[in-house]
Design a protein around this motif. Sequence first.
Motif, PDB file in Angstrom:
ATOM      1  N   LYS A   1       0.849  -1.193   0.000  1.00  0.00           N
ATOM      2  CA  LYS A   1       0.000   0.000   0.000  1.00  0.00           C
ATOM      3  C   LYS A   1       0.884   1.242   0.000  1.00  0.00           C
ATOM      4  CE  LYS A   1      -2.011   3.511   2.364  1.00  0.00           C
ATOM      5  NZ  LYS A   1      -1.510   4.413   3.417  1.00  0.00           N
TER       6      LYS A   1
ATOM      7  N   GLY B   1      -7.566   7.738   6.413  1.00  0.00           N
ATOM      8  CA  GLY B   1      -6.497   6.759   6.583  1.00  0.00           C
ATOM      9  C   GLY B   1      -6.931   5.347   6.211  1.00  0.00           C
TER      10      GLY B   1
ATOM     11  N   ASP C   1      -5.102   1.991   4.463  1.00  0.00           N
ATOM     12  CA  ASP C   1      -4.357   0.975   5.221  1.00  0.00           C
ATOM     13  C   ASP C   1      -5.251  -0.242   5.448  1.00  0.00           C
ATOM     14  OD1 ASP C   1      -2.266   2.799   5.527  1.00  0.00           O
ATOM     15  OD2 ASP C   1      -2.940   3.466   7.509  1.00  0.00           O
TER      16      ASP C   1
END
Length: 440
Positions: free
Chosen positions: A33, A177, A180
Motif C-alpha cells: 500500500k 487513513g 491501510d
Amino acid sequence: MPVAASHRRRALPDRKPDAQMSDNANKQIVVQKYGGTSVADTDRIRCVAARAAAIHAEGHSLVVVVSAMAGETNRLIELGASVCPDPHDRELDVLVSTGEQVTSALLALALHARGIPAVSLQGHQIRIETDSSYGRARIKSIDCSRIRDAFGRGQVVVVPGFQGVDEGHNITTLGRGGSDTTAVAVAAALEADVCEILTDVDGVYTTDPRVCPDAVKLARVSYDEMLELAGVGAKVLQIRSVEMASRYGVPVHVRSSFSESEGTWVVPVEKDMEDVLVSGVAYDKNQAKVTLQGVPDRPGLAASIFGRIAEAEICVDMIVQNVSHEDGRTNRTFTCDAKDLGDVTRRVDAIVADLGLEGSISSDHVGKVSVAGLGMRNHAGVAAKMFEVLAGEGINIQLISTSEIKISVVVDLDDVDRAVQALHRTFVTTDDAAAPARAG
Ligand code: ASP
Ligand code: MG
C-alpha cells in the motif's frame, strides 16, 4: 523481498474461494500500500511503478493498494462543502472515493508504460463489501476471484484504497487513513505472505522523533502494542487496519517508499517481546477534558450522561469519578477529542440543566501522554516509576488511566513535550540506543 512470518490465521470471508496454489513455493502473494505522499504526482507514481515492477519481475503475485494524491481527499471534501454547506454523507463518499480511482488508473498506466501487465480493479469490481456507514464503513467481505484470475494472467493488480460498496451497491468509504485497512483486508482475504505499508516514514518509532531526536525505530512490535500506540496518536497506521491485521494474523511491514531499508514489522506476540517493559511513548495533543460537578451519586446517572454523549457519536476516552461528598454528590471527569469539545459542551450544558447538576468546567489545554509495552503485563512498578519521573519534572498529573499494557496520563498541554522526553529517556533510551529498557 518480504519474508513470510509463520502464524495462525483465519481468512477474511472471500466469497468465491479459489483453491489454486502457486506451483513454485518461493513465489509469494504480496500486498503493498502506498500512501498519499508516495503517489503525490506522476513522477512519484512512476517510482511506485518501478518498485512494483521489481517485485513482479521476481515472479511474485502483487496487489498494489493506493491512496489518493496527497491533499486530494481534503480538496474533494472542501469542494463538496463549497456547493452544499451540509453535504449528504452518501454523496460525499461518491466524491471522495474518486481520489483513489485516479491514482489506481495512473499506476496501472505507469506499469503499462514499463511493459508490465497490470489492471486496476475498483472497490465494486472486487466487491469490497462494507456496511452502510458512509464515511466510516467497515469491511465485511471481499471477493478475490478477479484478483486471482488476474494473477493467473501474470498481471499486477492495482486496487484503490479507502473505498467499498454496501449491499445496495452504494459507494462507501472507510474513514480517514482507510487505505491501510483496504490493504490489510485484501491481504487477509488473499492470505498474502505480507502486507507492506509504504509511507513517508521508515517505520514505527519509540516516540515522535520531532519531540525526541533520540527516538529509535522498532524492528518488531506486536499488534496489541501497536493498537495502544496508534490509539494515542502514533499516526502511522489506521487503527482499524491494526485490528484487522490482528484478527486475521496478517504480518504488516511498515517501511519507507523512498528507500529499500527494513521498516517495522507489526506481528503477533513473540517470545521475548514481553521482556521489554515500555516499547513506546505516545502522546496526543488534541484532547479535551470536561468535568461535571455535583452529580448525584445514584444508579443510572452514568448511563444517562454518557448515553446522551454517545448519541452524538462522540467517543469518550478516560472517565474518572470521584468518591462522593457527604451530600451524596460527586464530580465526574472525562476526556474526548478536542475537535468534539464544542458539541460536547452543548450536550453537557443540556445535561447539567436537565439533571440538576451544579455545573461543568472544560478545557482543551490538555494532552495525553502514554507508555505502552507488553512487559507491563508481568511487571509491577512501571506506573510508580512513570509518576516519579513526571514529579521530577514538576509536571502535574490531572488524570490517569491504565490498561494491561498501557498507562496514560493527562497533563497540561505545555508539559506534553517535556513529559514525553523524560519518559522516553527513562524507559526507552539506554546507553545502547537501540536496546529498549529490559524488564528486571
Ligand atoms: N485518501 C484517504 C485519506 O486521505 C484515505 C487514505 O489515504 O488512507 O484519508
Ligand atoms: Mg495514512
